[in-house]
Design an enzyme around this catalytic site. Structure first.
Site, PDB file in Angstrom:
ATOM      1  N   ASP A 291       0.865  -1.169   0.000  1.00 41.41           N
ATOM      2  CA  ASP A 291       0.000   0.000   0.000  1.00 41.41           C
ATOM      3  C   ASP A 291       0.910   1.229   0.000  1.00 41.41           C
ATOM      4  O   ASP A 291       2.107   1.139   0.251  1.00 41.41           O
ATOM      5  CB  ASP A 291      -0.951  -0.013   1.210  1.00 41.41           C
ATOM      6  CG  ASP A 291      -2.180   0.855   0.948  1.00 41.41           C
ATOM      7  OD1 ASP A 291      -2.114   1.733   0.061  1.00 41.41           O
ATOM      8  OD2 ASP A 291      -3.210   0.671   1.625  1.00 41.41           O
TER       9      ASP A 291
HETATM   10  C1  BGC Z   1      -5.140   3.088  -0.096  1.00 46.27           C
HETATM   11  C2  BGC Z   1      -5.186   2.086  -1.216  1.00 46.27           C
HETATM   12  C3  BGC Z   1      -4.991   2.780  -2.530  1.00 46.27           C
HETATM   13  C4  BGC Z   1      -3.686   3.544  -2.498  1.00 46.27           C
HETATM   14  C5  BGC Z   1      -3.371   4.267  -3.789  1.00 46.27           C
HETATM   15  C6  BGC Z   1      -3.946   4.005  -0.176  1.00 46.27           C
HETATM   16  O1  BGC Z   1      -4.070   5.054   0.721  1.00 46.27           O
HETATM   17  O2  BGC Z   1      -5.168   2.421   1.141  1.00 46.27           O
HETATM   18  O3  BGC Z   1      -6.393   1.406  -1.213  1.00 46.27           O
HETATM   19  O4  BGC Z   1      -5.023   1.853  -3.581  1.00 46.27           O
HETATM   20  O5  BGC Z   1      -3.763   4.508  -1.459  1.00 46.27           O
HETATM   21  O6  BGC Z   1      -4.146   5.372  -3.951  1.00 46.27           O
END
Ligand code: BGC
Length: 774
Positions: A291
């Site tokens: 993530d």
């Molecule tokens: C989220 C993810 C997301 C990623 C990219 C993160 O803050 O938890 O679900 O895909 O950001 O935007």
């Protein structure tokens, strides 16, 4: 390997290198410096398997080229960061390689539509917002998940995106989780199947989907410092089972590990989760991406993380120079770099990223609106109805009350939000209501009301299409309508309006989003007082709850009907009106238990709620263990307001002649009859209630059936054996004890009317891990 250990080996190796460079380090350094000339690209031969193609390509790559595949930046201008060169503009980017013809990875959020963070692709870039995944789960219809996935993949590809960060499958363990709207409920079978079909749909268009957030990121509050504590068997039988089923069903090219810790170790550097369970036990062949901002060390690489996403957000770009240095120094084996690069490339070959690159083009928004509408129509759950619904068109005067009902339907906030503008030519612009906040929160703390106005849809049905008036002056009186409107900001004013009508339809909403939980289950903005006032003024009050979660409803007995319409997407207003007027017979079922209030939960107060920022928040999931949601309520003999699986219809279904068979699993057949007067869809639900080891509530299988009035269908359901088994940690597998298993067919997890017993043969521990399902 521990970071300390890597550092020590690195130091030793570097010291040694000063004296006499070992063979392996010279080879690695050489490989990094002189790229082999590429005269042919044998990996482009489509007849070869993805594995073989990946091998051939890796053989032609330098160390630096491989490492370049293993990390990348965010792909939006955010704070000090700029849009990386060559990026389409989305959540993340991994540059391509022109020498070898490797396409770049343009990675976009998420499960509910193709986002345009910070309007990076320009303010006019539009996408279709699907209903929340929780609403999708309420359909209990995996086919609709697949169709939504196809829609999503098609729109993503038309924007040049080839990785969709979609497939959120974290279990709804807490009805205050700010992100439950992005997930598919509390049950591993339902969640796994729905997410898996969405992933299949996305990838069927020729791109990679990413199941996330692995694992047990089931609370948003303190997500960066939370430690999810849970025993292995409980984890395997709940959250991990949802991921396992989603992966078997959808075969996603990548898995995104989560922010939180699991049993004291960050999920993105958790050897048990990544190496042992995912890659070894499940035989997962795709790649693990982090993530954004979830990597804390280089140790993560050896512990199973293949790619560092949004790498500017971490303390260090661990998977760039530090990784290279560690490989050159022999602290990290080349073989592991090859493995990680192989995983990325293999998935790219397998899902068409080399052979069928996305082509920018037009999107058929009208067709896609139908997909969003189909999901919304089947995902609306009729929670209570004393007969007032469906609405008779003979009603003379309706008061529609509720904030922004004139504008549209609310959406969840955070990285999954399809923001501005979804704007079909005929509709009003989306309305965004800022809730306040700072920094990242400010960017995310807007409730966007997708411009599908429930008020307009209700008026259309009550008044007919309104002819444009010649006098288009804004001061001209509005055309007469049978439907009055009040935003509900002042309960007394709204009550007066309700009193003057035959019935009131009151829309309430609960904002929720990524980054934090809602503090409690109550409706904000004084909306409970509004419901009380309106219900007291007009006994014929219908409440439509638009939320990301179950909410407290202290007024439930004072209103005539309650409809859960979640966050209902591009066509939400239309879908709600169609259900209210009976053009659509509601068939949604709750994908999570609806508690009366927080006192019924395993953790009445959100862990860490009053802790200082930065403190580690220990979340003890051993309290309920694998008994998430309805399993917990059944175990504890608690009665929620509505059970998982609950949902009313405008017709009646009867179930009869249950036959149950045992053996290696449970198979049950039952007659389902539509004994009412209108066509409708039932969800046949088979539950486990008792086992030789004690009472145990589990959804074993389900099927949605569409029946004409008077029609009977025999439905046969077969249980996934893992739902009958326990995970035996010592023997490292699923074990089924032989004996009598009580099962039943019910209208929800707490109302099981038809019962039977199956005799199962004992099954010694086995992995049940590699089965492919569709
Ligand atoms: C989220 C993810 C997301 C990623 C990219 C993160 O803050 O938890 O679900 O895909 O950001 O935007």
């Amino acid at each position: 390997m521990k970071t300390g250990a890597i550092r020590a080996v690195l130091a030793l190796a570097l010291a040694g290198a000063a004296v006499a460079a070992p063979i392996w380090s010279m080879a690695a350094a050489q490989q990094a410096e002189t790229p082999a000339p590429v005269t042919a690209r044998p990996w482009m031969d489509k007849r070869l398997t993805p594995d073989r193609r990946a091998d051939l390509l890796i053989a032609a790559m330098t160390l630096d080229e491989k490492i370049a595949l293993l990390h990348g930046p965010m792909a939006m201008p955010f704070g000090p960061f700029i849009l990386p060169e060559g990026a389409v503009g989305s959540a993340g980017f991994i540059p391509g390689n022109a020498r070898l013809g490797i396409p770049a990875l343009n990675e976009s959020d998420a499960s509910l539509g193709v986002t345009n963070p910070m309007a990076v692709r320009g303010p006019q870039d539009m996408s279709t917002p699907l209903p929340s995944s929780l609403m999708l789960a309420s359909t209990f219809n995996p086919d609709l998940a697949f169709r939504g996935g196809v829609m999503l993949g098609t729109e993503a590809r038309a924007k040049g995106i080839n990785v969709q960060l979609a497939g959120g499958v974290n279990l709804a363990r807490d009805p205050r989780n700010g992100r439950n709207f992005e997930y598919v409920g509390e049950d591993p079978l339902l969640a796994g199947l729905m997410a898996g079909q969405a992933i299949r749909g996305i990838q069927s268009t020729g791109m990679v989907a990413t199941v996330k957030h692995y694992a047990i990121n089931d609370q948003e509050h303190d997500r960066m410092t939370a430690d999810s504590v849970i025993g292995e068997s409980a984890l395997r039988e709940s959250d991990l089972l949802a991921f396992q089923i989603a992966i078997e069903t959808g075969d996603p090219g990548s898995v995104m590990c989560a922010y939180n810790m699991v049993n004291g170790v960050y999920a993105c550097e958790n050897d048990m989760l990544l190496n042992r369970v995912l890659k070894q036990d499940w035989g997962y062949k795709g790649w693990v991406m982090s993530d954004w901002g979830a990597v804390h060390s280089l140790e993560a690489f050896m512990n199973g993380l293949d790619q560092q996403s949004g790498d500017q957000l971490d303390r260090e770009k661990f998977f760039d120079a530090p990784l290279r240095d560690a490989v050159v120094a022999g602290a990290i084996p080349q073989a592991r770099v090859n493995d990680a690069a192989h995983r990325v490339l293999r998935a790219m070959f397998a899902h068409g990223l080399f052979d069928n690159p996305p082509v920018k083009g037009d999107i058929d928004f009208a067709a896609h609106a139908q997909v969003a509408q189909a999901q919304a129509e089947e995902g609306i759950v009729l929670l209570a109805n004393d007969g007032i619904l469906p609405l008779a068109r003979t009603a003379r005067r309706i008061a529609v009350i509720g904030a922004h009902v004139d504008a549209g339907v609310p959406s969840g906030m955070g990285s999954s939000q399809v923001t501005v503008p979804y704007r079909p030519a005929t509709a009003l612009p989306a309305r965004a209501v800022p809730l306040g906040g700072e920094g990242m929160l400010a960017m995310w703390a807007n409730v966007v009301f997708h411009p599908s106005s429930p008020l307009a849809a209700i008026r259309l049905r009550m008044d007919g299409p309104v002819a444009p008036t010649a006098a288009a002056s804004p001061l001209a009186p509005p055309p007469p309508s049978k439907v009055s409107f009040n935003p509900g900001y002042y309960p007394a004013e709204a009550a007066a309006q309700a009193r003057a009508a035959d019935l009131a339809i009151l829309f309430v909403y609960q904002p929720s989003g990524e980054g934090d939980d809602v503090p409690d289950m109550s409706l904000p903005f004084g909306q409970d007082a509004l419901v009380e006032a309106v219900a007291a003024a007009n006994p014929n009050t219908i409440v439509v709850v638009q939320s990301g979660n179950p909410v407290r409803m202290p007024w439930a007995d004072k209103v005539k009907a309650i409809v859960a319409s979640w966050y209902s997407g591009a066509q939400g207003g239309e879908a709600i009106a169609r259900v209210l007027f009976g053009e659509v017979n509601p068939s949604g079922r709750l994908p999570l238990t609806w508690p009366v209030d927080e006192s019924q939960l395993p953790r009445p107060v959100i862990p860490g709620w009053s802790a200082a920022p930065g403190d580690v928040t220990r979340i003890d999931y051993n309290i309920e263990g694998a008994d998430v949601g309805y399993r917990w309520f059944a175990r504890e003999n608690r009665t929620p307001r509505y059970w998982f699986g609950h949902g009313l219809s405008y017709t009646r279904f009867t179930h009869a002649n249950l036959r149950v068979q045992g053996g290696r699993t449970v198979t049950a057949s039952v007659d389902v009859t539509n004994s009412g007067r209108v066509a409708g869809k039932d969800v046949v639900q088979l539950y486990l209630t008792d086992t030789p080891g004690g009472a145990r509530r589990r959804l074993l299988a389900f099927q949605k059936v569409d029946l004409q009035p008077g029609e009977t269908r025999r439905v046969t359901l077969s249980a996934d054996p893992r739902l009958l088994a326990s995970f035996d940690e010592a023997a490292h597998g699923w074990r089924i004890a032989g004996g009598a298993y009580d099962v039943g067919v019910g209208t929800d997890a707490g109302t099981i009317a038809l019962r039977g017993t199956a005799h199962l043969s004992p099954v010694p521990p086995q992995s049940h891990g590699s089965r492919r399902r569709r």
